[in-house]
Design a protein around this motif. Sequence first.
Motif, PDB file in Angstrom:
ATOM      1  N   LEU A 153       0.860  -1.175   0.000  1.00  0.00           N
ATOM      2  CA  LEU A 153       0.000   0.000   0.000  1.00  0.00           C
ATOM      3  C   LEU A 153       0.897   1.226   0.000  1.00  0.00           C
ATOM      4  N   ALA A 154       0.798   2.050  -1.034  1.00  0.00           N
ATOM      5  CA  ALA A 154       1.555   3.295  -1.111  1.00  0.00           C
ATOM      6  C   ALA A 154       0.623   4.440  -0.752  1.00  0.00           C
ATOM      7  N   LEU A 155       0.930   5.120   0.325  1.00  0.00           N
ATOM      8  CA  LEU A 155       0.132   6.265   0.741  1.00  0.00           C
ATOM      9  C   LEU A 155       0.771   7.526   0.188  1.00  0.00           C
ATOM     10  N   GLY A 156       0.144   8.105  -0.805  1.00  0.00           N
ATOM     11  CA  GLY A 156       0.665   9.290  -1.466  1.00  0.00           C
ATOM     12  C   GLY A 156       1.097   8.981  -2.887  1.00  0.00           C
ATOM     13  N   ALA A 157       0.506   9.672  -3.845  1.00  0.00           N
ATOM     14  CA  ALA A 157       0.873   9.510  -5.253  1.00  0.00           C
ATOM     15  C   ALA A 157       1.845  10.603  -5.655  1.00  0.00           C
ATOM     16  N   GLY A 158       2.892  10.767  -4.844  1.00  0.00           N
ATOM     17  CA  GLY A 158       3.975  11.675  -5.175  1.00  0.00           C
ATOM     18  C   GLY A 158       5.141  10.868  -5.721  1.00  0.00           C
ATOM     19  N   GLU A 179      -4.241   8.117  -2.697  1.00  0.00           N
ATOM     20  CA  GLU A 179      -3.902   9.542  -2.678  1.00  0.00           C
ATOM     21  C   GLU A 179      -5.123  10.355  -2.257  1.00  0.00           C
ATOM     22  N   MET A 180      -4.945  11.202  -1.240  1.00  0.00           N
ATOM     23  CA  MET A 180      -6.052  12.030  -0.754  1.00  0.00           C
ATOM     24  C   MET A 180      -6.499  13.065  -1.778  1.00  0.00           C
ATOM     25  N   ALA A 181      -5.557  13.595  -2.548  1.00  0.00           N
ATOM     26  CA  ALA A 181      -5.895  14.612  -3.551  1.00  0.00           C
ATOM     27  C   ALA A 181      -6.529  13.963  -4.776  1.00  0.00           C
ATOM     28  N   ASP A 182      -6.955  14.807  -5.705  1.00  0.00           N
ATOM     29  CA  ASP A 182      -7.625  14.290  -6.900  1.00  0.00           C
ATOM     30  C   ASP A 182      -6.684  14.157  -8.092  1.00  0.00           C
ATOM     31  N   CYS A 185       1.072  13.723  -8.006  1.00  0.00           N
ATOM     32  CA  CYS A 185       2.134  14.744  -7.992  1.00  0.00           C
ATOM     33  C   CYS A 185       1.554  16.141  -8.192  1.00  0.00           C
ATOM     34  N   GLY A 186       0.501  16.428  -7.451  1.00  0.00           N
ATOM     35  CA  GLY A 186      -0.237  17.668  -7.657  1.00  0.00           C
ATOM     36  C   GLY A 186       0.549  18.925  -7.375  1.00  0.00           C
ATOM     37  N   ARG A 187       1.569  18.839  -6.489  1.00  0.00           N
ATOM     38  CA  ARG A 187       2.349  20.032  -6.167  1.00  0.00           C
ATOM     39  C   ARG A 187       3.401  20.344  -7.223  1.00  0.00           C
ATOM     40  N   SER A 237       0.653  -6.261   3.049  1.00  0.00           N
ATOM     41  CA  SER A 237       1.928  -6.808   3.507  1.00  0.00           C
ATOM     42  C   SER A 237       2.850  -5.703   4.020  1.00  0.00           C
ATOM     43  N   ALA A 238       2.829  -4.561   3.341  1.00  0.00           N
ATOM     44  CA  ALA A 238       3.715  -3.453   3.715  1.00  0.00           C
ATOM     45  C   ALA A 238       3.101  -2.144   3.255  1.00  0.00           C
ATOM     46  N   VAL A 239       3.531  -1.063   3.903  1.00  0.00           N
ATOM     47  CA  VAL A 239       3.031   0.280   3.573  1.00  0.00           C
ATOM     48  C   VAL A 239       4.227   1.201   3.377  1.00  0.00           C
ATOM     49  N   ILE A 240       4.240   1.949   2.290  1.00  0.00           N
ATOM     50  CA  ILE A 240       5.230   3.007   2.080  1.00  0.00           C
ATOM     51  C   ILE A 240       4.490   4.339   2.124  1.00  0.00           C
ATOM     52  N   VAL A 241       5.011   5.275   2.894  1.00  0.00           N
ATOM     53  CA  VAL A 241       4.371   6.583   3.035  1.00  0.00           C
ATOM     54  C   VAL A 241       5.227   7.628   2.330  1.00  0.00           C
ATOM     55  N   GLY A 242       4.614   8.340   1.406  1.00  0.00           N
ATOM     56  CA  GLY A 242       5.298   9.422   0.707  1.00  0.00           C
ATOM     57  C   GLY A 242       4.373  10.611   0.581  1.00  0.00           C
TER      58      GLY A 242
END
Length: 408
Positions: A153-158, A179-182, A185-187, A237-242
């Motif tokens: 699970l990747a938290l954040g589509a950056g 990704e919480m945003a719509d 890499c919104g920034r 199985s694992a989570v990466i936070v970005g």
Amino acid sequence: MSTDSAINHIVILGAGQSAASAAKTLRNGGYTGDLTLIGEENHLPYERPPLSKALLTGTATEESVCLLTQSFVEQHDIDFRRNVSARSIDREAQHVILSDGAQVPYDRLLIATGSHPRHLGNDLDSKSNVFYLRTIEDARAIRSALVPGGTLLALGAGWIGLEVAATARRLGMDVVVVEMADRACGRSLPNEVGEALIKLHEGHGTRVLLATQVSTIEGTDKVERVTLNNGEVLDISAVIVGIGAVANDDLARAAELEVVDTGGIVVDRFTRTSDPHIYASGDVAVVKVGANLVRFESWANAQDQGVAAAKNMLGQDISYEPNTWFWSDQYDINIQMIGRITDPGATVHTRPGENGRFTNFYVTNGRIDGVITFGQPRDMSFARKLIQKGYEVTGDELVTTENLRKLI
């Protein structure tokens, strides 16, 4: 490199790209005074971009990503202190107090402490299979968790989340990006490029869920299952936070240097802070671009600003223009960008390629302000030259010219 004879003690805080570039520039340029490099980790300075790609796949070794070798450190008389950090800066006495109690004097001080991952600040942070990526140790831990057949699970589509997601897919994992945003890499990316990035990942079997977040988690020591706000339940199985990076500017704040509320140490075009004896470079530095104060998080800017800071600490007064070049490798696609690419007033000239590849030129008043190459890296070398020469765009030649070299 001409050297100010009054400069006999230079201290560099940090041991990353910018710090290493500054140290090499000083010694290769003929500076013979005391040079102390302070690093929190038990490693020689190393590059960070491979952490999410080559080091995870095993195509690079930890030794191959080092920026300074031990022999260089010894031969060039660099006092490199590992496993120690700066606790405070005494600006009046001009020395740095370290975590081991030592006091290191300086005539010039460079703060190149970089940034650290922004944390979630919730129950996920305490779980043993939830990872952030910043160090070699982080990469080691993540690599051991990327088990074929498992689910990441990747938290954040950056950039970090997507790069690790691509690596995990290549290693045989199922991957879900939340990704919480719509947008992705919104920034940093225009919407049309973010959409192309999502399409790339979905084409390799990754699910990308926008405007979504985790509602509940299950598991004691590890995350075993999550429920999303759309009601979907995922076994994990694992989570990466970005979810972004925070400037390591605590020392500067405590020393009452000028900083910005959003994070970062303000420097002028000569990389000087509000104290003329202290400089800053890399991810921790904030520079003025037009009317805005901007912090650049990129390998190229960290390297070049470190070089400029080294020269300026010796009195050369080198005016530094931020290097906006950035790249990312995901699957077989190389993405590069340079300049201003998010100006809503720019006209976009899209140079199409094969299989969804393209180059976007962002043009304002006939001038190329920025470029993104998506799977067409060769275009970037020509695009940079067009920007440097101030090429005037008169029609659709950026799209229709068979070889961009003809425009240079």
